[in-house]
Design an enzyme around this catalytic site. Structure first.
Site, PDB file in Angstrom:
ATOM      1  N   MET A   1       6.950  -1.530  15.053  1.00 56.71           N
ATOM      2  CA  MET A   1       6.932  -2.470  13.910  1.00 56.71           C
ATOM      3  C   MET A   1       8.538  -1.696  13.801  1.00 56.71           C
ATOM      4  O   MET A   1       9.244  -0.805  13.605  1.00 56.71           O
ATOM      5  CB  MET A   1       6.948  -1.618  12.823  1.00 56.71           C
ATOM      6  CG  MET A   1       4.912  -1.895  13.078  1.00 56.71           C
ATOM      7  SD  MET A   1       5.044  -3.576  13.120  1.00 56.71           S
ATOM      8  CE  MET A   1       5.634  -3.811  11.461  1.00 56.71           C
TER       9      MET A   1
ATOM     10  N   ASP B   1       9.061  -6.810  15.366  1.00 59.31           N
ATOM     11  CA  ASP B   1       8.108  -7.457  14.259  1.00 59.31           C
ATOM     12  C   ASP B   1       7.914  -6.684  12.656  1.00 59.31           C
ATOM     13  O   ASP B   1       8.282  -5.153  12.115  1.00 59.31           O
ATOM     14  CB  ASP B   1       6.504  -6.818  14.031  1.00 59.31           C
ATOM     15  CG  ASP B   1       5.900  -7.916  13.097  1.00 59.31           C
ATOM     16  OD1 ASP B   1       6.683  -8.779  11.855  1.00 59.31           O
ATOM     17  OD2 ASP B   1       4.506  -6.790  12.385  1.00 59.31           O
TER      18      ASP B   1
ATOM     19  N   HIS C   1      -1.897  -9.509  14.148  1.00 59.37           N
ATOM     20  CA  HIS C   1      -2.211  -8.185  13.449  1.00 59.37           C
ATOM     21  C   HIS C   1      -2.945  -7.582  12.597  1.00 59.37           C
ATOM     22  O   HIS C   1      -2.572  -7.851  11.473  1.00 59.37           O
ATOM     23  CB  HIS C   1      -0.364  -7.936  13.119  1.00 59.37           C
ATOM     24  CG  HIS C   1       0.333  -6.882  12.804  1.00 59.37           C
ATOM     25  ND1 HIS C   1       1.266  -6.694  11.986  1.00 59.37           N
ATOM     26  CD2 HIS C   1      -0.042  -5.144  12.884  1.00 59.37           C
ATOM     27  CE1 HIS C   1       1.784  -5.396  12.409  1.00 59.37           C
ATOM     28  NE2 HIS C   1       0.905  -4.861  12.543  1.00 59.37           N
TER      29      HIS C   1
ATOM     30  N   SER D   1       5.429 -15.603  12.055  1.00 55.98           N
ATOM     31  CA  SER D   1       4.368 -15.015  11.536  1.00 55.98           C
ATOM     32  C   SER D   1       4.207 -16.102  10.043  1.00 55.98           C
ATOM     33  O   SER D   1       4.968 -15.758   9.260  1.00 55.98           O
ATOM     34  CB  SER D   1       5.116 -13.379  10.411  1.00 55.98           C
ATOM     35  OG  SER D   1       3.618 -13.296   9.696  1.00 55.98           O
TER      36      SER D   1
ATOM     37  N   MET E   1      -4.356  -7.888   6.430  1.00 54.68           N
ATOM     38  CA  MET E   1      -4.082  -6.563   5.330  1.00 54.68           C
ATOM     39  C   MET E   1      -5.314  -6.211   4.200  1.00 54.68           C
ATOM     40  O   MET E   1      -5.919  -7.454   4.009  1.00 54.68           O
ATOM     41  CB  MET E   1      -2.456  -7.080   4.009  1.00 54.68           C
ATOM     42  CG  MET E   1      -1.476  -6.991   5.341  1.00 54.68           C
ATOM     43  SD  MET E   1      -0.153  -7.094   4.278  1.00 54.68           S
ATOM     44  CE  MET E   1       1.669  -7.501   5.584  1.00 54.68           C
TER      45      MET E   1
ATOM     46  N   MET F   1      -3.519  -4.050  10.184  1.00 56.20           N
ATOM     47  CA  MET F   1      -2.775  -3.568   9.534  1.00 56.20           C
ATOM     48  C   MET F   1      -4.576  -2.866   8.305  1.00 56.20           C
ATOM     49  O   MET F   1      -4.636  -3.563   6.992  1.00 56.20           O
ATOM     50  CB  MET F   1      -1.806  -3.890   8.352  1.00 56.20           C
ATOM     51  CG  MET F   1      -0.983  -4.142   9.597  1.00 56.20           C
ATOM     52  SD  MET F   1       0.859  -5.351   8.298  1.00 56.20           S
ATOM     53  CE  MET F   1      -0.015  -6.647   9.582  1.00 56.20           C
TER      54      MET F   1
ATOM     55  N   ASP G   1      -1.247 -11.770   9.952  1.00 58.87           N
ATOM     56  CA  ASP G   1      -1.066 -10.597   9.357  1.00 58.87           C
ATOM     57  C   ASP G   1      -1.976 -10.060   8.510  1.00 58.87           C
ATOM     58  O   ASP G   1      -2.185 -10.689   7.440  1.00 58.87           O
ATOM     59  CB  ASP G   1       0.231  -9.963   8.831  1.00 58.87           C
ATOM     60  CG  ASP G   1       1.762 -10.146   9.562  1.00 58.87           C
ATOM     61  OD1 ASP G   1       0.990  -9.395  10.506  1.00 58.87           O
ATOM     62  OD2 ASP G   1       2.504 -10.788   8.907  1.00 58.87           O
TER      63      ASP G   1
ATOM     64  N   HIS H   1       1.721 -15.601  14.940  1.00 57.63           N
ATOM     65  CA  HIS H   1       1.446 -14.148  14.630  1.00 57.63           C
ATOM     66  C   HIS H   1       1.133 -14.434  13.068  1.00 57.63           C
ATOM     67  O   HIS H   1       1.146 -15.152  11.994  1.00 57.63           O
ATOM     68  CB  HIS H   1       2.658 -13.509  14.520  1.00 57.63           C
ATOM     69  CG  HIS H   1       2.324 -11.027  13.699  1.00 57.63           C
ATOM     70  ND1 HIS H   1       2.132 -11.147  15.048  1.00 57.63           N
ATOM     71  CD2 HIS H   1       2.941 -11.424  13.395  1.00 57.63           C
ATOM     72  CE1 HIS H   1       1.897  -9.655  14.070  1.00 57.63           C
ATOM     73  NE2 HIS H   1       2.693 -10.088  13.346  1.00 57.63           N
TER      74      HIS H   1
END
Ligand code: DX5
Ligand code: ZN
Length: 217
Positions: free
Chosen positions: A135, A173, A64, A6, A35, A66, A33, A31
């Protein structure tokens, strides 16, 4: 086992170099992330930076989301170069439709399962996904402690996918490092996300090698 470092834990002052280093060290995917400070209490990057990551990377990008409105933004991330897109079911009014749309735009679709969400919630969606993202922390921050209570649910997911003979990968993850990766793959995960477990170690190649030998590879 596929290893997906990540990049949230990478040094962003030299992100291109970090990507090259971790790929040379044997990363299978990256990966990423995303957010939004709304679905989770943290803000990271948007499609513009993902586009730059795509230019710097050779391996698939596992994005990913979020964020509160994946229906609005998933297409932008796919355009920016996302190969895999994970969404959280609570963020879409009609998750099956969101997943179908992701596939329709040429990316692989994945559904994320938070530690407190039962697998039954995503079971009806399995025909629309290429991966389940289990998760092992509550989403929001890198560097949190691994939640071992999720392990039986990973086993359950593995059995479910096998019983229905679905070509669906299982990814885990959160809080995974060289010293606990074995219990996660034993439970049935085949894609392992690791942020601080790789980027906060001095030699990424040594760490990734350690992770592979811990699972008998
Ligand atoms: C958590 C993120 C994870 C995190 C992983 O909200 O989805 O991908 O960055 O970082 P570590 O491996 O440090 O827990
Ligand atoms: Zn993640």
């Amino acid at each position: 086992m596929k290893i997906a470092p990540s990049i949230l834990s990478a040094d962003f002052t030299c992100l291109g170099e970090e990507i090259r280093k971790v790929e040379d060290a044997g990363a299978d995917w990256l990966h990423v992330d995303i957010m939004d400070g709304h679905f989770v209490p943290n803000l990271t990057i948007g499609p513009f930076v993902v586009e730059a990551v795509r230019k710097a990377a050779r391996v698939p990008l596992d994005v990913h989301l979020m964020i509160s409105d994946p229906d609005k933004y998933a297409p932008e991330f796919i355009k920016a170069g996302a190969n895999w897109v994970s969404v959280h079911p609570d963020t879409c009014p009609d998750p099956a439709k969101t997943l179908q749309r992701i596939r329709g735009l040429g990316a692989k679709a994945s559904i994320a399962v938070n530690p407190d969400v039962p697998l039954e919630k995503v079971e009806p969606l399995l025909d629309h996904v290429d991966m389940i993202l289990m998760m092992t922390v509550f989403p929001g921050f890198a560097g949190q402690a691994f939640i071992a209570d999720v392990l039986p649910k990973i086993e359950q997911a593995r059995k479910l996918v096998a019983a229905r003979k679905l070509p669906v990968l299982i990814e885990a993850d959160g809080g995974i490092k060289a010293d606990n990766v074995d219990i996660v793959t034993k439970a049935g995960a085949e894609v392992i996300v690791s942020g601080s477990g790789i980027f906060k170690t001095p030699d990424y190649a040594v760490t990734i090698k350690k992770m592979r030998s811990a699972v008998g590879e």
